[in-house]
Motif scaffolding. Structure first.
Motif, mmCIF file in Angstrom:
data_model
loop_
_atom_site.group_PDB
_atom_site.id
_atom_site.type_symbol
_atom_site.label_atom_id
_atom_site.label_comp_id
_atom_site.label_asym_id
_atom_site.label_seq_id
_atom_site.Cartn_x
_atom_site.Cartn_y
_atom_site.Cartn_z
ATOM 1 N N GLY A 96 1.606 -23.024 5.546
ATOM 2 C CA GLY A 96 0.903 -23.922 6.460
ATOM 3 C C GLY A 96 1.620 -25.249 6.613
ATOM 4 N N THR A 97 2.118 -25.775 5.519
ATOM 5 C CA THR A 97 2.842 -27.045 5.548
ATOM 6 C C THR A 97 4.161 -26.892 6.306
ATOM 7 O OG1 THR A 97 1.825 -27.666 3.440
ATOM 8 C CG2 THR A 97 3.765 -28.906 4.115
ATOM 9 N N LEU A 98 4.897 -25.816 6.049
ATOM 10 C CA LEU A 98 6.172 -25.595 6.740
ATOM 11 C C LEU A 98 5.981 -25.339 8.231
ATOM 12 C CD1 LEU A 98 8.202 -23.447 4.185
ATOM 13 C CD2 LEU A 98 8.649 -25.817 4.895
ATOM 14 N N GLN A 99 4.867 -24.708 8.608
ATOM 15 C CA GLN A 99 4.609 -24.483 10.032
ATOM 16 C C GLN A 99 4.433 -25.809 10.775
ATOM 17 O OE1 GLN A 99 2.621 -20.283 10.980
ATOM 18 N NE2 GLN A 99 1.221 -21.639 9.926
ATOM 19 N N ASN A 137 3.572 -21.457 17.491
ATOM 20 C CA ASN A 137 4.098 -20.360 16.691
ATOM 21 C C ASN A 137 3.391 -20.300 15.351
ATOM 22 O OD1 ASN A 137 6.032 -19.561 18.582
ATOM 23 N ND2 ASN A 137 7.459 -21.098 17.871
ATOM 24 N N ALA A 138 2.488 -21.243 15.126
ATOM 25 C CA ALA A 138 1.800 -21.337 13.828
ATOM 26 C C ALA A 138 0.731 -20.254 13.719
ATOM 27 C CB ALA A 138 1.168 -22.722 13.674
ATOM 28 N N LEU A 139 0.803 -19.479 12.656
ATOM 29 C CA LEU A 139 -0.208 -18.454 12.394
ATOM 30 C C LEU A 139 -1.444 -19.082 11.769
ATOM 31 C CD1 LEU A 139 2.061 -15.625 10.958
ATOM 32 C CD2 LEU A 139 1.108 -15.799 13.249
ATOM 33 N N LYS A 152 10.944 -16.041 8.386
ATOM 34 C CA LYS A 152 12.075 -15.392 9.049
ATOM 35 C C LYS A 152 13.230 -16.349 9.286
ATOM 36 C CE LYS A 152 10.955 -12.848 12.597
ATOM 37 N NZ LYS A 152 10.313 -12.265 13.791
ATOM 38 N N GLY A 153 12.970 -17.649 9.290
ATOM 39 C CA GLY A 153 14.023 -18.613 9.543
ATOM 40 C C GLY A 153 13.422 -19.962 9.882
ATOM 41 N N TYR A 154 14.278 -20.896 10.177
ATOM 42 C CA TYR A 154 13.864 -22.252 10.523
ATOM 43 C C TYR A 154 14.568 -22.633 11.822
ATOM 44 C CZ TYR A 154 12.477 -22.236 5.623
ATOM 45 O OH TYR A 154 11.908 -21.909 4.425
ATOM 46 N N SER A 155 13.836 -23.271 12.720
ATOM 47 C CA SER A 155 14.447 -23.667 13.982
ATOM 48 C C SER A 155 13.716 -24.861 14.573
ATOM 49 C CB SER A 155 14.428 -22.499 14.980
ATOM 50 O OG SER A 155 13.099 -22.161 15.304
ATOM 51 N N ALA A 156 14.340 -25.477 15.553
ATOM 52 C CA ALA A 156 13.721 -26.585 16.276
ATOM 53 C C ALA A 156 12.962 -26.023 17.470
ATOM 54 C CB ALA A 156 14.789 -27.559 16.749
ATOM 55 N N ASN A 157 11.774 -26.531 17.724
ATOM 56 C CA ASN A 157 11.004 -26.141 18.903
ATOM 57 C C ASN A 157 11.379 -27.088 20.041
ATOM 58 O OD1 ASN A 157 9.501 -24.071 17.678
ATOM 59 N ND2 ASN A 157 8.130 -25.575 16.770
ATOM 60 N N LEU A 158 11.945 -26.548 21.106
ATOM 61 C CA LEU A 158 12.403 -27.358 22.216
ATOM 62 C C LEU A 158 11.402 -27.341 23.364
ATOM 63 C CD1 LEU A 158 16.140 -26.205 22.419
ATOM 64 C CD2 LEU A 158 15.134 -27.994 20.985
ATOM 65 N N ASP A 159 11.297 -28.432 24.062
ATOM 66 C CA ASP A 159 10.521 -28.505 25.291
ATOM 67 C C ASP A 159 11.409 -27.952 26.396
ATOM 68 O OD1 ASP A 159 9.769 -29.731 27.907
ATOM 69 O OD2 ASP A 159 8.137 -30.579 26.694
#
Length: 154
Positions: A11-14, A147-149, A49-56
């Motif tokens: 939850g914190t990482l999301q 993308n947060a579950l 599954k991985g880490y990424s930046a969420n882009l607009d």
């Protein structure tokens, strides 16, 4: 099985995938070593599954988003494989899902403008020999995107 400790980490990482392990451990109320071990375990089993930046997409120069519903010829496994490979190779297609219902697949597509989207649909997508029919639905306004579950569901 995801434990309560795992849910705190996830939850914190999301909410902030860039936070340090020190901050993550503090937020999750556990020691750094425990937090690191649990996080590595979640990565190894594929929950993370991985880490990424969420882009607009608009601020990144993609002014058009659409969903394309397609029906394909699925007469053979090879045709389905050809379709999947073509979808995976296209940079315009962000997501693609196999569906039940009136259409076989739903694709989320972006383009810099309507002309570019039209070119992609008419010159690229329509040339996939496996596609029988396609319908494009333009996104007018994004109401919700996450993308947060929902990890804390009862």
């Amino acid at each position: 099985m995801i434990t309560d400790q795992d849910k705190k980490i996830l939850g914190t990482l999301q909410n902030n995938g860039r936070m340090s392990m020190v901050d993550l451990a503090h937020e999750a109320n556990m020691s750094e070593s425990t937090c690191l071990r649990r996080t590595k375990s979640l990565e190894e089993v594929g929950v993370i599954k991985g880490y990424s930046a969420n882009l607009d997409y608009e601020k990144a120069g993609f002014d058009v988003m659409a969903f394309v519903q397609v029906n394909i010829n699925q007469n053979s496994e090879a045709e389905f494989d050809n379709f999947k490979n073509a979808v995976r190779a296209s940079p315009y297609i962000l997501e693609c899902y196999s569906l039940s219902g009136p259409y076989d697949h739903l694709m989320k597509v972006v383009a810099r403008n309507n002309k570019e989207l039209s070119h992609f649909i008419l010159k690229t997508l329509k040339t996939f020999p496996e596609i029988r029919d396609a319908q494009t639905l333009f996104v007018l306004h994004e109401v919700k995107h996450t993308n947060a579950l929902p990890l804390d569901l009862p």
